[in-house]
Design an enzyme around this catalytic site. Structure first.
Site, PDB file in Angstrom:
ATOM      1  N   SER A  80     -19.898  28.064  27.022  1.00 29.57           N
ATOM      2  CA  SER A  80     -18.852  28.768  27.536  1.00 29.57           C
ATOM      3  C   SER A  80     -17.868  29.172  26.056  1.00 29.57           C
ATOM      4  CB  SER A  80     -17.540  28.340  28.302  1.00 29.57           C
ATOM      5  OG  SER A  80     -17.419  27.040  27.832  1.00 29.57           O
ATOM      6  N   HIS A  82     -24.204  32.656  29.741  1.00 33.61           N
ATOM      7  CA  HIS A  82     -22.797  32.029  30.060  1.00 33.61           C
ATOM      8  C   HIS A  82     -22.660  32.553  31.485  1.00 33.61           C
ATOM      9  CE1 HIS A  82     -18.277  31.697  30.060  1.00 33.61           C
ATOM     10  NE2 HIS A  82     -18.841  30.595  30.383  1.00 33.61           N
ATOM     11  N   GLU A 100     -22.619  36.449  30.778  1.00 35.05           N
ATOM     12  CA  GLU A 100     -22.430  36.964  29.529  1.00 35.05           C
ATOM     13  C   GLU A 100     -23.840  36.678  28.886  1.00 35.05           C
ATOM     14  OE1 GLU A 100     -17.863  36.839  27.887  1.00 35.05           O
ATOM     15  OE2 GLU A 100     -18.663  35.043  28.528  1.00 35.05           O
ATOM     16  N   ASN A 140     -13.472  34.265  27.999  1.00 39.60           N
ATOM     17  CA  ASN A 140     -12.769  33.204  27.486  1.00 39.60           C
ATOM     18  C   ASN A 140     -11.733  33.455  26.363  1.00 39.60           C
ATOM     19  OD1 ASN A 140     -13.359  31.143  29.409  1.00 39.60           O
ATOM     20  ND2 ASN A 140     -15.208  30.590  28.345  1.00 39.60           N
TER      21      ASN A 140
END
Length: 297
Positions: free
Chosen positions: A128, A149, A161, A200
């Site tokens: 991540s 991800h 992702e 993130n």
């Protein structure tokens, strides 16, 4: 009535290493897409535990009418759990889902590089936050390593992702994108290989700000979550989300972001670190910013 499965394209033999929350979600996703799955775990006890948890998750989906009982049996038949990484030798797509530790992931990808025999196989990391380019140095085929991800719960969240490294062959990126959008039915956004990627990089500072509010005594977790849900229309508040993700995961991602950018907004607050040290990891441990009984706060 059993639904027709999508055409899996050229990838039908898949492998998953690690069957924690994320890994087991990926196993279920692959099985429900009609793919052959080998899932590698550390111990014989983990084999039994993972098989039971997969059956429980599929059973919940059946009770909610999302899949039939026949599909539950078919999915379980498609998955083989093992403690031997060499059982992944014939796989066409292998993704590691071990905890967010750079050294562990890098070492594992190096092992998989020597085990997976298909020269066209895709090796993927479900990191991540960590550098795909950095991990690619552990393999002799860095052009075939890509970041994929997923978000939890993996079978339910539509977004993935896709992160190529500086080494990744464009053909591998396109093949992986077709795999994710085709049989897996996901929506793909592509990110440059920088710590935190797209989601993130935006999400973690927001979560850390909420933790700092609690830490300073400015507001309680309940007030903060109510404010963001009722005032901003968020489906879940930031502290409930931290509990769902896991304190340890949020802390690890924050550490990685701070290491790369040295921006104070990325530094994990002391309260978050103390909760990790105490084993208060959120929903998965039964206690975080909320306490949980049978999975409910």
């Amino acid at each position: 009535m059993t639904r027709a499965l999508p055409d899996p394209g050229d990838i039908v033999r898949t492998g998953v290493v690690g069957c924690g929350l994320m890994g087991l979600g990926v196993v279920e996703l692959f099985a429900r897409a009609g793919l052959d799955v080998v899932a590698a775990v550390r111990t014989p006890e983990a084999v039994e535990r993972s098989r039971d948890r997969l059956g429980e998750s599929l059973g919940r989906s059946a009770r909610r009418g999302k899949i039939s009982d026949e599909e539950v049996s078919a999915c379980l038949d498609r998955v083989r759990f093992t403690t031997d990484l060499f059982d992944l030798a014939d796989r066409q797509f292998v993704i590691e889902c071990v905890p967010e530790d750079r050294a562990a992931k890098t070492e594992l990808l190096g092992e998989l590089d020597g085990i997976v025999k298909d020269p066209d196989a895709v090796l993927a990391s479900n990191t991540s936050s960590l550098s795909i380019t950095g991990m690619a140095r552990s393999t002799d085929r860095p052009g075939h390593l890509v970041g994929v991800h997923f978000f939890s719960p993996v079978p339910a969240i539509p977004l993935v992702e896709l992160i190529p490294s500086l080494h990744t062959d464009p053909a591998v990126v396109e093949r992986t994108a077709r795999f994710l959008t085709g049989p897996l039915g996901k929506e793909v956004i592509r990110s440059a290989d920088r710590t935190g990627f797209v989601v993130n990089t935006l999400l973690v500072p927001y979560l850390l700000s909420a933790v700092r509010m609690v830490e300073s005594g400015f507001a309680t977790a309940e007030v903060i979550d109510q404010g963001m849900q009722r005032g901003c229309g968020h489906p879940v508040g930031p502290l409930r989300l931290v509990d769902l993700i896991g304190m340890d995961v949020v802390s690890s991602v924050a550490d990685a972001l701070y290491e790369e950018f040295k921006e104070p907004l990325y530094a994990p607050p002391p309260l978050l670190n103390r909760m990790v040290e105490a084993g208060w990891l959120g929903k998965k441990s039964g206690r975080g910013f909320y306490t949980y009984a049978q999975g409910r706060p």
